[in-house]
Every structure is written in C-alpha cells, then in structure tokens.
Enzyme design. Structure first.
Site, PDB file in Angstrom:
ATOM      1  N   LYS A 294      -9.322   2.350  -1.857  1.00  0.00           N
ATOM      2  CA  LYS A 294      -9.574   1.716  -0.564  1.00  0.00           C
ATOM      3  C   LYS A 294     -10.963   2.107  -0.071  1.00  0.00           C
ATOM      4  O   LYS A 294     -11.339   3.284  -0.108  1.00  0.00           O
ATOM      5  CB  LYS A 294      -8.505   2.170   0.435  1.00  0.00           C
ATOM      6  CG  LYS A 294      -8.437   1.418   1.743  1.00  0.00           C
ATOM      7  CD  LYS A 294      -7.194   1.861   2.507  1.00  0.00           C
ATOM      8  CE  LYS A 294      -6.983   1.067   3.779  1.00  0.00           C
ATOM      9  NZ  LYS A 294      -5.716   1.460   4.445  1.00  0.00           N
TER      10      LYS A 294
ATOM     11  N   CYS B  65      -5.437  -3.373   2.735  1.00  0.00           N
ATOM     12  CA  CYS B  65      -5.176  -3.344   4.180  1.00  0.00           C
ATOM     13  C   CYS B  65      -6.445  -3.377   5.033  1.00  0.00           C
ATOM     14  O   CYS B  65      -7.048  -4.430   5.186  1.00  0.00           O
ATOM     15  CB  CYS B  65      -4.318  -2.132   4.518  1.00  0.00           C
ATOM     16  SG  CYS B  65      -3.501  -2.277   6.142  1.00  0.00           S
TER      17      CYS B  65
ATOM     18  N   GLU C 131       0.826  -1.202   0.000  1.00  0.00           N
ATOM     19  CA  GLU C 131       0.000   0.000   0.000  1.00  0.00           C
ATOM     20  C   GLU C 131       0.867   1.261   0.000  1.00  0.00           C
ATOM     21  O   GLU C 131       1.863   1.350   0.731  1.00  0.00           O
ATOM     22  CB  GLU C 131      -0.867  -0.053   1.265  1.00  0.00           C
ATOM     23  CG  GLU C 131      -1.782   1.117   1.520  1.00  0.00           C
ATOM     24  CD  GLU C 131      -2.547   0.951   2.827  1.00  0.00           C
ATOM     25  OE1 GLU C 131      -3.527   1.692   3.018  1.00  0.00           O
ATOM     26  OE2 GLU C 131      -2.177   0.084   3.645  1.00  0.00           O
TER      27      GLU C 131
END
Length: 643
Positions: A111, A163, A44
């Site tokens: 995200k 994540c 990331e």
C-alpha cells in the site's frame, strides 16, 4: 479475445481468528473455482483481520499471517487470488496485497498511502511504500518480488490500489498504472461504514476504471469486524465506467461474491515492472447473475435504511463474536432505549430473513439453550430482555410505552420499582451529613441517584443471562454530558453513541410508519413517538423536558458539528447560529445556548473518556479513543465567544 472472469469477494473476518479467517477465505476461493473465475480480489488484510490494532506490532502476528498465506497456496490451482496481510521488510511493516496464481506466490504489492483520519491510525503500525520502488525479498518460497509491480497473465496487465490509495486524487496509483498500461485494477479494501459513504466508494471504483480504460474490481470487508467499526461489505466490478456487478450490502452471511465476464485489452510488452504469472484462460459461465441492485438502495429514506441495517448487523456480529447469549436493555419507554430495543429486534428479523431460522440457530449453536428453542417467538424472548425500572417520578406514559414496545418485539419484559432503594440511599446520606436532601439544594444529586440505582439490577440480569448490557446514550447527550455516569451509560457496548438525538427521533417515526423497504415496521413505537423526551428524574409536577434542561436538539447538534467537524471557533459558531436561527430565537437566547454548549462540552470530557465503545455510523464521532481527542482538563471554550 475470450472473456476473462473477474470476481470480488467480501468477508466477515475477525481479528486474529487464524483458523476461521483462513476457512472463510478458502471457502470463497472454492466458490470462485466453481464459477470458473480467473481473477479473484479479496479484502485488505483479510488473513489477519483489518482491526488487529497494536497486535500488528507483534512479530507473532505477521508470522501467523505468513503461515496462513502458505496454507492458502494449495487452494489456488487454476485461479489468481489477491488477498491482504501485514509483511515485514527492511525493518518496516507494510500492508501488502499478495498475488497468488496456480499455487504460487507471484508478488507482494504494498500500500502506498495510509489512512490516518477518523477511525484509522494505519501509520501507527505500517509504513507507506514509495511509488516506483521495486525489489525482491528472500522467503521460504524463494525470491519474491515486492513493490510497485504490474502482473501479466495471458496478455492481461493487472495493477493494484489498496483502499486509501484510491482516495488520493491525482496521486492515486491508477494514474501511474494507466500510463504504464493495465487492463484491470484489483482494489482490496477495508473502508468503514458511514452514512452516505458507499456512494463515494462506488464513484472511486467507476473513476478508476475510466482512468485505465479497463476494469476495476473492488472488494470491501463485511460486518462488525472488531467492535467499533462496521463495514458495508460492498463490492463492485466496473468496466469503462459502467457498473456491471454489485454486492448486497450488510449481509448476514460470512461472505459474498460477485462475478462478471469481461473483455480486457491484451498487452504485448516486457518491462522491469512486469511480473509474469501463470493463469489459466477458462471459458466463462453463461449463467452469471446479472447486475441486480437491492431495492432498498433506491429508497428515498436511504439514511434511515442504512442506519437500521448497519447497526443491526453490528449488534448481531458483536453478540456472536463475543459469545454472549443475548442482549439486556433498561427500557425506559423513551426514544433512546426504544431505538436500541428495536435495533436488536431488526438484527434477528433481518438475519432470519436472509439465513432462515435454521441458519440463525447454527450461528448461535454455542448458546446452550438454543437447541431447546422450538419457535422463532420463543427465540426472541430468550435473546432479548428488557426491564422498566420505575420510580415515583416515572409516568404512566413511559411505562405503557415500554410495555407496548416489548409486546411488539417479543422481548422478555420486567417491570419493577426502585423507590425503596432510592429512599434507603437517601436516608444513609442524610444521616451522614446531618440534613435532609431537597430538590432546591440537591437537584443533580437526587436525579443521579435514581439513574445509578437502575444500573446494578439490570447488570444482574445481564450476568444471569450471560448477556450484553446495552448502554442507551446518544451522541447529543455525550457532547454535553447529559448522562449519568454508571447509570444510563452502563453497558458493554453503546449502539447509538455515534448518532444524534434529532435523527433518532426521526428514525423511530420512520420505523413505526414506513419501515425497512416499506415492509419491516415496529408499530409498537407509536407510544414513544408521541412523547416529549424526558429523563423523568425530577418530580412529575416539574414537567421535566430534556430540551428545556439543555437547548433544542437541532441547535445542539448544529453547534457540535460546526465546532468539531467543521473546526469552527466558538465565535464563528455563534455567528452561524444567529444566521440560521435568528428568526426563531433572540440573540440573548442564542448566546446562552452557545455558551452552555461549550461550557458543558469542556467540563464533560471525562465522561466521554469512560463511555462504553460505540459504533461509528456517521461521518464523524465524539469517541476520544478513535476519533476526537480533547483535553480532560481545560479552561473551557465558552469564554471565547465574547472575547
């Protein structure tokens, strides 16, 4: 169907290191091409570094990130690469995973869930992307899809979880992707280290593969990226719930890559959420390394192993990224300074084991004297400096303890006395106020002046050596302010500020008698492990002991955790204290311990605000800048126990 070769790459990046970050990414892509990888997942925000903080708010940062992305494109012929960067769209900043294949930007997948606890403050900079939202944006590369897309290549459907997305239970994107149909999920991640946390990450990767009935590729950041946080550098490739490849955590390399060849389900489908990408179908290399778990990961002392390896790597990275020439420690012969000195020794020892002596020299090529060093022993003596600064209140035991450890780890060690300075300052104040200072009336004053007068001289050593001065306070002391401001709190970084005193004492015994993988021990700790922790600031006749000044450390640590991790009230803490320790202490003693803790906690927040940055190593921290905020001025909490 022919096997598809998947790879996860971990990177030790530095925030805003545009050329360095780009070079490490391109090097890993080149390595993947040599291994005939089809799909490579990188961490990331690896183009910028995860820890850019408020620099993410600068347009310059995202412009440089986009420029770096453009420079990666030519290196991605014959491979698909997923990598992270910040991206500005419709007045908001998003944390996106860019899919690049055959030299082209295929799509940007943002995200959906942002980390906003502990050390993470992602909503300060980024906005969450709504599930199922899909659109396009005009860029210098043309019209690029951005949103909740799947990528199709050679009949394989690929999805993404970034994540925090994977930590959202039933809300994690894997469930939606499973319903829509994917063969593999790539998970670019920047998940910080905490003791025991890697097991959770591994379980999330395994469950992700089970949810989709396919493969899951997880790639984390490595090392001390930006100062406080440490990253394990763990990477996993999982297929249908079975772990088939795993990285070695806490590597001293710039990067690592794991590779596995898997058979993936092919899909024949057209849908508005599918973007097609060109990706070559390469023959798998039969020589891929088989899954081989690091032996220390199976240790019964896993907590001690993790702590040693994480903080050693953090010290190594902090040293080289700050371009410092070494470490300086005021080595009192007590537990805290001995632990930090040992961790510095472990940092170099582990680096030499993995990188070789030549590799260590290359990492520190910026230090002028490195090229003149001939032996490893000489290098230890130049990189690590310790100093024992005694007074009339210091014991022979601590002096011998410091000397024994310094001899064992090979530091350049000094031993001097500061009594003349203490007496001069005492005389100045006594003359000014017109009376003598006494232990009965001026106990704290007389203790603190000794601790503070150790700071200037050890700072001089750090300045002379262009080195980092390491502060020696632990979390237990920070919670009750049992540290002298501008004394033992002096330093550039505070390596053990995130861990409690009880564990430090336990860890030192383990390091002396067992050691990393049962092999790398520090036998010079034998002396300190026989001593009762003491500040040695009162006359020796008083037999000063830390736990008598405060309370037993296990009790202090228990109250601290209940109050600030479990969020219990002072009254609840006292109740739990009675239940756990009622057989060993009277109710009056436990009440006094509890009241003392909360009184000292509240009055010493100002100290915690001034402590040197510390490493996050446990599942919580007292760091007010990145974890636990508390008012500097308050009515306190000790009165709430009996009200």
């Amino acid at each position: 169907m022919p096997k598809t070769v998947l790879a996860a790459g971990v990177l030790n990046q530095t925030p805003l290191d545009w050329s360095g970050n780009l070079q490490r990414i391109n090097d890993l892509i080149q390595q993947a091409l040599q291994e005939r990888v089809s799909i490579l997942c990188l961490p990331e925000l690896c183009l910028t570094g995860y820890g850019c903080e408020d620099q993410f708010l600068s347009p310059y940062t995202r412009e440089k990130a986009w420029d770096s992305l453009l420079q990666v494109l030519p290196h991605t012929q014959n491979i698909m690469v997923w990598l992270g960067l910040p991206f500005y769209f419709e007045g908001k900043l998003y944390n996106v995973a860019a899919c690049i294949a055959h030299g082209k930007l295929v799509a940007l997948v943002p995200k959906q869930h942002l980390a906003n606890d502990g050390v993470h403050y992602e909503p300060r900079w980024f906005s969450p992307w709504p599930a199922d939202k899909r659109t396009h944006i005009s860029t210098s590369l043309g019209n690029i899809p951005i949103g909740d897309y799947r990528i199709q290549a050679n009949g394989i459907h690929i999805g993404v979880e970034i994540c925090q997305d994977a930590w959202e239970g039933k809300r994690r994107p894997a469930h939606s992707l499973a319903k829509r149909g994917v063969s593999v999920i790539c998970s670019p991640t920047a998940s910080h280290f905490a003791i025991g946390k890697s097991k959770i990450r591994k379980e999330l990767a395994i469950s992700g593969s089970q949810i989709i009935g396919g493969a899951y590729v997880f790639a984390n950041v490595l090392g001390n990226e930006s100062g406080r946080t440490i990253f394990d550098g763990d990477a996993y490739i999982v297929q249908n719930g079975t772990l088939i490849a795993e990285s070695s955590r806490f590597s001293f390399q710039d990067s690592q890559m794991i590779v596995a060849a898997v058979e993936l389900k092919a899909w024949e489908e057209s849908s508005e959420d599918i973007i097609r990408a060109d990706m070559p179908q390469l023959d798998a290399n039969p020589a891929y390394k088989l899954f081989d778990k690091s032996s220390w990961e199976l240790s019964e002392h896993i907590k001690e192993e993790e702590f040693a390896r994480a903080v050693s790597l953090a010290l190594w990275d902090y040293l080289r990224k700050s371009k410092s020439y070494g470490w300086v420690i005021s080595l009192s012969g007590g537990a805290d300074s001995s632990a930090i000195s040992s961790l510095c020794y472990l940092a170099i020892s582990l680096a030499m084991k993995e990188l070789s002596w030549k590799g260590v020299q290359e990492k520190f090529a910026y230090i002028p004297w490195v090229r003149d060093v001939i032996t490893e022993k000489e290098f230890f003596a130049r990189i690590l400096t310790t100093a024992y600064q005694g007074t009339e209140n210091s014991s022979d035991n601590t002096r011998k303890s410091a000397m024994a450890l310094a001899d064992c780890i090979g530091s350049t060690h000094y031993d001097w006395n500061i009594d003349v300075l203490v007496k001069e300052y005492r005389a100045i104040i006594e003359k000014a106020i017109g009376r003598s200072l006494t232990w009965e009336q001026d106990d704290v004053t007389l203790q603190n002046v000794q601790a503070r007068l150790r700071s200037p001289s050890v700072w001089m050593l750090a300045n002379i050596n262009n080195a980092l001065l390491l502060a020696t306070s632990n979390r237990s002391e920070a919670s009750v302010g049992y540290a002298t401001m501008d004394g033992d709190t002096s330093g550039s970084i505070s390596p053990i500020a995130g861990i409690d005193k009880s564990f430090i004492r336990q860890w030192l015994i383990w390091l002396e008698k067992v050691g990393l993988e049962g092999d790398l021990r520090v036998v010079g700790l034998a002396h300190v492990n026989q001593l009762e922790p003491s500040a040695e600031l009162r006359p020796l006749s008083s037999k000063q002991v830390d736990e008598e000044d405060l309370m037993p450390y296990p009790i202090l640590n228990a109250i601290e955790r209940w109050a600030f991790y479990d969020k219990k009230s002072p009254k609840e803490c006292l109740k739990m204290l009675k239940a756990e320790y009622g057989s060993r202490f009277t109710e009056e003693q436990l009440l006094a311990f509890c009241q003392r803790f909360f009184r000292l906690w509240a009055r010493n927040q100002w100290k915690r605000e001034r402590y040197a940055p510390g490493f996050h190593v446990d599942d919580y921290s007292l760091d007010p800048k990145t974890w636990l905020r508390f008012p500097i001025l308050s009515a306190g909490l000790e009165k709430d126990i009996i009200n």
